[in-house]
Design an enzyme around this catalytic site. Structure first.
Site, short mmCIF file in Angstrom:
data_model
loop_
_atom_site.label_atom_id
_atom_site.label_comp_id
_atom_site.label_asym_id
_atom_site.label_seq_id
_atom_site.Cartn_x
_atom_site.Cartn_y
_atom_site.Cartn_z
N THR A 131 0.84 -1.20 0.00
CA THR A 131 0.00 0.00 0.00
C THR A 131 0.88 1.26 0.00
OG1 THR A 131 -1.40 1.33 1.47
CG2 THR A 131 -0.17 -0.41 2.51
N ASP A 132 0.32 2.35 -0.49
CA ASP A 132 1.07 3.62 -0.43
C ASP A 132 1.26 4.09 1.01
OD1 ASP A 132 -1.55 4.45 0.13
OD2 ASP A 132 -1.53 6.16 -1.23
N GLU A 133 0.47 3.50 1.94
CA GLU A 133 0.57 3.95 3.33
C GLU A 133 1.91 3.59 3.97
OE1 GLU A 133 -2.90 3.65 5.74
OE2 GLU A 133 -4.23 3.56 4.02
N TYR A 155 -1.44 -0.64 11.15
CA TYR A 155 -1.72 -1.25 9.85
C TYR A 155 -0.56 -1.04 8.88
CZ TYR A 155 -3.48 -1.43 5.02
OH TYR A 155 -3.61 -1.68 3.67
N LYS A 159 2.06 -3.76 7.15
CA LYS A 159 2.19 -3.92 5.69
C LYS A 159 3.65 -3.72 5.27
CE LYS A 159 -0.46 -4.60 2.99
NZ LYS A 159 -0.97 -5.90 2.46
#
Ligand SMILES: NC(=O)c1ccc[n+]([C@@H]2O[C@H](COP(=O)([O-])OP(=O)(O)OC[C@H]3O[C@@H](n4cnc5c(N)ncnc54)[C@H](O)[C@@H]3O)[C@@H](O)[C@H]2O)c1
Length: 348
Positions: A131-133, A155, A159
């Site tokens: 994810t970009d997060e 989260y 990831k």
């Protein structure tokens, strides 16, 4: 084009994984798709009903966890799996604040189990969906694949842990891994705790929608079928060991998205309720993805944002049975009460 491959889609009963199954079965008529999914609160067999009916001979579902080595190895061996695409994850930031341990179990340890199985059985490629997060927040400019990995929530850090293992496995053992990083997805079959289906399902029933703080957080929105085509492009064309951003220049603030949803559903502004920010300092201000590397290889998004959003809202209006069953479930009711109860009060 690769011929007659079998893809193991882990987390295929969830939002993006199930849309990826549809994408593969439609676009690769000689491929088989095998799904392994633990059917957590976010995984739903009703999400796969249309696939099971339309592609019965080319589709197989297995219940189970990606952390279960026996199950994972058994499927890879029995189904002669060529490719693994890993969507399985605990995926909701707000839940990660309440229960970070389950995120480590799936998003970190589960990825380790998959990587070891891929290495052991000589699977040709594993694409890990990140994810970009993992990049954290950015005030100006956009994240490239070279941006530092600086996650800010349980989260996004889990990831990051998963994708760093994929990278290390490639370097240490030569395991054929690839990683993708995409922004916020929207589209059909998204669990109604995430912003767009959460708001749409509440607005349909004239319930208030909670905006965290001022609602000025910027997210880089991607229609789910563009994410799926990007993943499939990386699976077939990406260089092993590399990470690829997937994005379609869809930056909008949460307030801007909310205003569009109100307009599409013809609902009044009075249904917006500003609440305190439950994520506090961990609420990333802005995400922005530079996908020029993947576009340079020949991938491009196919959907225009406004049209895709309209189509998505229409899907939730037309498929109320799907999300109403979820919204009525004890898990959903308990989560909404626990997380939003003190903010929404009588508007819950
Ligand atoms: N939704 C987004 O906007 C977004 C954006 C970028 C990346 N991603 C990533 O894409 C992937 C899919 O996201 P999503 O929104 O479809 O999530 P989702 O929560 O809708 O689906 C996750 C699926 O994984 C399954 N699952 C959970 N734990 C499992 C386990 N231990 N073993 C097997 N299956 C398990 C669930 O049952 C569910 O079907 C995730 O890895 C997420 O981090 C999501």
């Amino acid at each position: 084009m690769s011929k007659g491959k079998t893809i193991l889609v882990t987390g295929g009963a969830g939002f993006i994984g199930s849309n990826y199954c549809r994408y593969v079965l439609e676009n690769h008529p000689d491929y088989r798709v095998v799904v392994l999914d633990a059917l957590t609160y976010a995984g739903n067999l009703s999400t796969l009903v249309d696939i099971q009916q339309k592609y019965a001979g080319r589709f197989q579902f297995y219940p189970g966890k990606i952390q279960d080595e026996t199950v994972v190895c058994g499927i890879i061996r029995a189904e002669k799996v060529n490719y693994v695409v890993n969507f399985a994850a605990e995926s909701h930031n707000d839940r990660s604040i309440l229960d970070p341990g389950s995120f480590i179990q799936t998003d970190v340890y589960g990825v380790f189990t998959l990587l070891d199985a891929v290495k052991r059985f000589d699977v040709e490629r594993l694409v890990h969906i990140s994810t970009d997060e993992v990049y954290g927040t950015i005030d100006s400019g956009s994240f490239t694949e070279q941006s530092p990995i600086e996650p800010n929530t349980p989260y996004s850090s889990s990831k990051a842990g998963g994708e760093l293992q994929a990278r290390a496995h490639r370097i240490t053992y030569g395991t054929p891994t690839l990683v993708t990083r995409c922004g916020n997805n929207f589209g059909p079959f998204q669990y109604p705790e995430k912003l767009i289906p959460f708001f749409v399902s509440r607005l349909i029933d004239d319930k208030k929608v909670p905006i965290y703080g001022s609602g000025q957080q910027v997210r880089d929105w991607v229609f789910v079928m563009d994410h799926c085509s990007g993943i499939d492009f990386v699976l077939h064309n990406g260089a092993l060991g590399e990470a690829y951003n997937i994005g379609s220049d869809g930056e909008l603030t949460n307030m801007e998205i909310t205003h569009r949803l109100l307009k599409l559903l013809d609902k009044p502004e009075s249904l917006i309720k500003h609440i305190g920010d439950p994520r506090g300092g961990a609420h990333d201000k802005r995400y922005s993805i530079d996908a020029s590397r993947l576009k340079g290889l020949g991938w491009k998004p196919a959907y225009e944002f406004e049209e895709a959003l309209e189509r998505t809202v229409k899907w939730y209006v037309d498929n109320q049975g799907w999300w109403r069953d979820i919204v009525a479930s004890p898990d959903y009711q308990a989560f909404v009460a626990r997380f939003y109860g003190k903010y929404l009060g009588e508007d819950l």
